[in-house]
Design a protein around this motif. Structure first.
Motif, PDB file in Angstrom:
ATOM      1  N   ALA A 144       4.859  -3.424  -8.605  1.00  0.00           N
ATOM      2  CA  ALA A 144       5.568  -3.043  -7.382  1.00  0.00           C
ATOM      3  C   ALA A 144       5.793  -1.538  -7.304  1.00  0.00           C
ATOM      4  O   ALA A 144       5.709  -0.953  -6.226  1.00  0.00           O
ATOM      5  N   GLU A 145       6.063  -0.918  -8.422  1.00  0.00           N
ATOM      6  CA  GLU A 145       6.302   0.525  -8.434  1.00  0.00           C
ATOM      7  C   GLU A 145       5.050   1.291  -8.009  1.00  0.00           C
ATOM      8  O   GLU A 145       5.107   2.206  -7.184  1.00  0.00           O
ATOM      9  N   ARG A 156      13.807  -2.957  -5.113  1.00  0.00           N
ATOM     10  CA  ARG A 156      15.019  -3.721  -5.391  1.00  0.00           C
ATOM     11  C   ARG A 156      14.677  -4.906  -6.283  1.00  0.00           C
ATOM     12  O   ARG A 156      13.507  -5.277  -6.403  1.00  0.00           O
ATOM     13  N   HIS A 157      15.701  -5.475  -6.899  1.00  0.00           N
ATOM     14  CA  HIS A 157      15.485  -6.661  -7.727  1.00  0.00           C
ATOM     15  C   HIS A 157      16.620  -7.658  -7.515  1.00  0.00           C
ATOM     16  O   HIS A 157      17.720  -7.291  -7.076  1.00  0.00           O
ATOM     17  N   ALA A 212      10.947  -6.344  -5.678  1.00  0.00           N
ATOM     18  CA  ALA A 212      10.289  -6.324  -4.371  1.00  0.00           C
ATOM     19  C   ALA A 212      10.669  -5.062  -3.605  1.00  0.00           C
ATOM     20  O   ALA A 212      11.560  -4.315  -4.000  1.00  0.00           O
ATOM     21  N   PHE A 213       9.972  -4.868  -2.501  1.00  0.00           N
ATOM     22  CA  PHE A 213      10.344  -3.869  -1.491  1.00  0.00           C
ATOM     23  C   PHE A 213       9.757  -4.320  -0.164  1.00  0.00           C
ATOM     24  O   PHE A 213       8.929  -5.223  -0.113  1.00  0.00           O
ATOM     25  N   ASP A 214      10.193  -3.698   0.918  1.00  0.00           N
ATOM     26  CA  ASP A 214       9.758  -4.066   2.259  1.00  0.00           C
ATOM     27  C   ASP A 214       9.042  -2.903   2.933  1.00  0.00           C
ATOM     28  O   ASP A 214       9.239  -1.744   2.565  1.00  0.00           O
ATOM     29  N   THR A 267       7.395  -7.306   9.725  1.00  0.00           N
ATOM     30  CA  THR A 267       7.862  -6.916   8.402  1.00  0.00           C
ATOM     31  C   THR A 267       7.149  -7.664   7.283  1.00  0.00           C
ATOM     32  O   THR A 267       6.744  -8.812   7.431  1.00  0.00           O
ATOM     33  N   TRP A 268       7.033  -6.959   6.171  1.00  0.00           N
ATOM     34  CA  TRP A 268       6.363  -7.449   4.974  1.00  0.00           C
ATOM     35  C   TRP A 268       7.289  -7.289   3.776  1.00  0.00           C
ATOM     36  O   TRP A 268       8.035  -6.314   3.697  1.00  0.00           O
ATOM     37  N   VAL A 269       7.203  -8.222   2.854  1.00  0.00           N
ATOM     38  CA  VAL A 269       7.877  -8.117   1.560  1.00  0.00           C
ATOM     39  C   VAL A 269       6.773  -8.027   0.510  1.00  0.00           C
ATOM     40  O   VAL A 269       5.884  -8.871   0.477  1.00  0.00           O
ATOM     41  N   VAL A 270       6.826  -7.000  -0.309  1.00  0.00           N
ATOM     42  CA  VAL A 270       5.863  -6.840  -1.402  1.00  0.00           C
ATOM     43  C   VAL A 270       6.598  -7.235  -2.681  1.00  0.00           C
ATOM     44  O   VAL A 270       7.587  -6.612  -3.054  1.00  0.00           O
ATOM     45  N   GLN A 271       6.110  -8.295  -3.315  1.00  0.00           N
ATOM     46  CA  GLN A 271       6.786  -8.880  -4.473  1.00  0.00           C
ATOM     47  C   GLN A 271       5.908  -8.743  -5.715  1.00  0.00           C
ATOM     48  O   GLN A 271       4.691  -8.929  -5.656  1.00  0.00           O
ATOM     49  N   GLU A 272       6.546  -8.425  -6.841  1.00  0.00           N
ATOM     50  CA  GLU A 272       5.812  -8.228  -8.097  1.00  0.00           C
ATOM     51  C   GLU A 272       5.652  -9.555  -8.840  1.00  0.00           C
ATOM     52  O   GLU A 272       6.628 -10.265  -9.086  1.00  0.00           O
TER      53      GLU A 272
END
Length: 142
Positions: A78-79, A96-97, A122-124, A132-137
């Motif tokens: 995610a980073e 964020r977590h 994750a982050f948005d 909107t999108w959520v990017v999740q690790e």
């Protein structure tokens, strides 16, 4: 029988602007841009490594532009994904977590999960229309 999610349709107000955003800024691959008439256009793009694509265009849906919410993308870091989108001119939200991944109640804390466990960080980000999108690790390997 298997059921595969193939395509998500996003409503946008300006197809060319959305195409530029997803292809040039987010880094999706353009699969097709089919425009047989003024009233119909299909643009299909696929995230790197994904089996599911997105479609945007003209005459595809009666949903309002920007109405898609919290569509998830999975990444192994995610980073790095946050850094890449920022470098391409996207304005992602902060990393964020989950406050407590074992008993999560929907609350978040700033930064990556210390243990980098799957689904915890994750982050948005949003496209120009507000989809909107959520990017999740998932699957982080140090």
């Amino acid at each position: 029988m298997n059921w595969a999610l193939e395509v998500l349709t996003l409503s946008v107000s300006d197809v060319d602007k959305a195409l530029e955003f997803y292809r040039d800024r987010v880094g999706f691959t353009l699969d097709v841009d089919y425009h047989p008439s003024d009233g119909f256009r299909v643009v299909q793009l696929t995230p790197p490594g994904s089996a599911c694509s997105i479609q945007l265009g003209t005459g595809l849906t009666d949903a309002g532009p920007g109405s898609a919410r919290a569509t998830y993308l999975a990444v192994t870091d995610a980073e790095a994904a946050h850094r890449e989108l920022t470098s391409r001119g996207v304005a992602p939200g902060p990393l964020r977590h989950k406050k407590n991944a074992d008993t999560w109640q929907g609350d978040w804390e700033p930064g990556l999960a210390q243990d980098r466990r799957d689904y915890a960080s994750a982050f948005d980000f949003a496209d120009p229309d507000g989809n909107t999108w959520v990017v999740q690790e998932i699957g982080y390997q140090p």
